[in-house]
Scaffold this motif. Structure first.
Motif, PDB file in Angstrom:
ATOM      1  N   THR A 169       0.802  -1.211   0.000  1.00  0.00           N
ATOM      2  CA  THR A 169       0.000   0.000   0.000  1.00  0.00           C
ATOM      3  C   THR A 169       0.843   1.273   0.000  1.00  0.00           C
ATOM      4  O   THR A 169       1.669   1.473   0.901  1.00  0.00           O
ATOM      5  N   SER A 197      -6.728   2.492 -10.706  1.00  0.00           N
ATOM      6  CA  SER A 197      -8.171   2.256 -10.570  1.00  0.00           C
ATOM      7  C   SER A 197      -8.590   1.050 -11.414  1.00  0.00           C
ATOM      8  O   SER A 197      -9.355   0.190 -10.959  1.00  0.00           O
ATOM      9  N   GLN A 200      -7.593  -2.376  -9.948  1.00  0.00           N
ATOM     10  CA  GLN A 200      -8.276  -2.834  -8.729  1.00  0.00           C
ATOM     11  C   GLN A 200      -9.059  -4.140  -8.931  1.00  0.00           C
ATOM     12  O   GLN A 200      -9.178  -4.936  -8.004  1.00  0.00           O
ATOM     13  N   ASN A 203      -6.553  -6.714  -8.224  1.00  0.00           N
ATOM     14  CA  ASN A 203      -5.769  -6.552  -7.001  1.00  0.00           C
ATOM     15  C   ASN A 203      -6.418  -7.266  -5.821  1.00  0.00           C
ATOM     16  O   ASN A 203      -7.605  -7.091  -5.550  1.00  0.00           O
ATOM     17  N   THR A 347      -8.929   4.285  -5.913  1.00  0.00           N
ATOM     18  CA  THR A 347      -8.922   2.830  -5.770  1.00  0.00           C
ATOM     19  C   THR A 347      -9.915   2.318  -4.747  1.00  0.00           C
ATOM     20  O   THR A 347     -10.222   1.117  -4.714  1.00  0.00           O
ATOM     21  N   GLN A 349      -9.308   2.091  -1.626  1.00  0.00           N
ATOM     22  CA  GLN A 349      -8.558   1.384  -0.567  1.00  0.00           C
ATOM     23  C   GLN A 349      -8.364   2.273   0.653  1.00  0.00           C
ATOM     24  O   GLN A 349      -8.338   3.468   0.563  1.00  0.00           O
TER      25      GLN A 349
END
Length: 349
Positions: A169, A197, A200, A203, A347, A349
């Motif tokens: 991260t 983006s 993702q 991910n 994202t 996150q």
């Protein structure tokens, strides 16, 4: 690599849930701990554990000073030191940029008295607040047994990699932050956010530590993860990890990376300042710097050290054809909060 490390006559730390290991010259003033307490505590970003093991052990033999090592993600190291600011526990802090610059900004470092005449200007703070100890570069790793191996940033957006990609991260890990910065350099800030983006959907999710991703790639749980050259090559050599280093091609076919050294600083109000100065001087000394490529698969920072070992040759080969970008880390730090906020928005996150 840094997983099953042997304990070498270490003192325990009550709050440590990470690995501890043991490990000559230099001066400093203001040792606040008892002179008879022969130890020094190092908070370090993960990745150098194997090199630390032998190096710290030799340091202890030479000086009688035991080294206590606490490893974590690059941002976690600084976060922990920040929480302990009123009662410092670390003596030496080793992390990646821009976290070392963040540590200086937040008053977590103090000026050291090291002789850094052998270290080029770009590898040390003009104010004497920190110095690189191992040169390194951002990279990606991919599983070597997979039928399909991505070779470009665009390849990693393919649906066949759904749930098979993970990166550490940004804002928490130095390598993750470097990945964001590298994408900004090659795609522009908006382009980097658009790409991450889109990524993702493949991910797995956040990870505070880059070091935890390598074993997942080696086992085939992941196809691709971010890493850095030193940590990845050390794991391949020491752990026989089933992955390889690669630098994804951008749309123009070029490969690029970011200079990402391990940087050390003397912790502000360090409880064992004299011992810390001795350790820092030892790590930056010519004889120890000569061991970095052979023992750590990193590159020395001293301009008067040119290794001739096979690891050094392999490192140079790995970097062939790759453009190395050198960020201005203080400028990066100025924009970092806003960049991370935009990243989180893009994202989720």
């Amino acid at each position: 690599m840094k997983k099953s490390l042997r304990l070498l006559s270490l003192l325990a730390v009550a709050t440590a849930g990470t690995m501890l290991m043991t490990g000559c010259g230099g001066t400093a003033t203001g040792n606040t701990a008892s002179a008879s307490e022969q130890k020094v505590t190092v908070y370090s970003a993960d990745g150098l554990a194997d090199w630390y093991g032998a190096t710290f052990e030799n340091f202890t033999k030479d000086t009688g000073i035991k080294v206590e090592l606490i490893e974590a993600g690059s941002g976690e190291v600084i976060s922990r030191a920040q929480k302990e600011k009123s009662n410092p526990q670390a003596d030496v802090i080793v992390t990646l940029p821009p976290f070392i610059q963040q540590a200086e900004k937040n008053g977590l470092l103090q000026k050291n008295s090291l002789d850094l005449s052998g270290v080029p200007a770009e590898s040390k703070s003009p104010e004497g607040m920190y110095v690189s100890v191992v040169n390194n570069y951002a990279a990606m790793i991919r599983n070597t047994t997979a039928a399909d191996k991505p070779d470009t940033w665009q390849d990693m957006l393919d649906s066949k990699y759904e749930g098979k990609i993970q990166y550490s991260t940004p804002g928490q890990a130095g390598d993750g932050t470097a990945m964001l910065l590298l994408l900004q350099k090659i795609k522009g800030k908006d382009g980097a956010l658009d790409y991450l983006s889109a990524l993702q959907k493949n991910n797995v999710g956040p990870s505070a530590s880059t070091g935890k991703l390598g074993p997942k790639v080696s086992k085939g749980e992941l196809s691709v993860a971010n890493s850095d050259v030193q940590m990845a090559l050390q794991s391949i050599k020491a752990d026989k990890s089933a992955f390889e280093v690669f630098f994804p091609k951008n749309n123009d076919g070029a490969r690029a990376t970011l200079a990402l050294p391990y940087v050390m600083g003397l912790a502000a109000d360090a409880p064992h300042q004299d011992n810390a100065a001795q350790l820092m001087d030892y790590l930056i000394s010519k004889p120890v710097q000569e061991t970095i490529s052979s023992s750590a698969l990193g590159l020395p920072v001293r301009s008067d050290v040119t290794p001739g070992d096979e690891n050094f040759t392999a490192l140079k080969k790995t970097m062939d054809g790759v453009t190395i970008l050198q960020p201005e880390w203080n400028e990066v730090l100025t924009d970092l909060d806003a960049d991370l906020k935009d990243y989180n928005t893009a994202t989720g996150q």
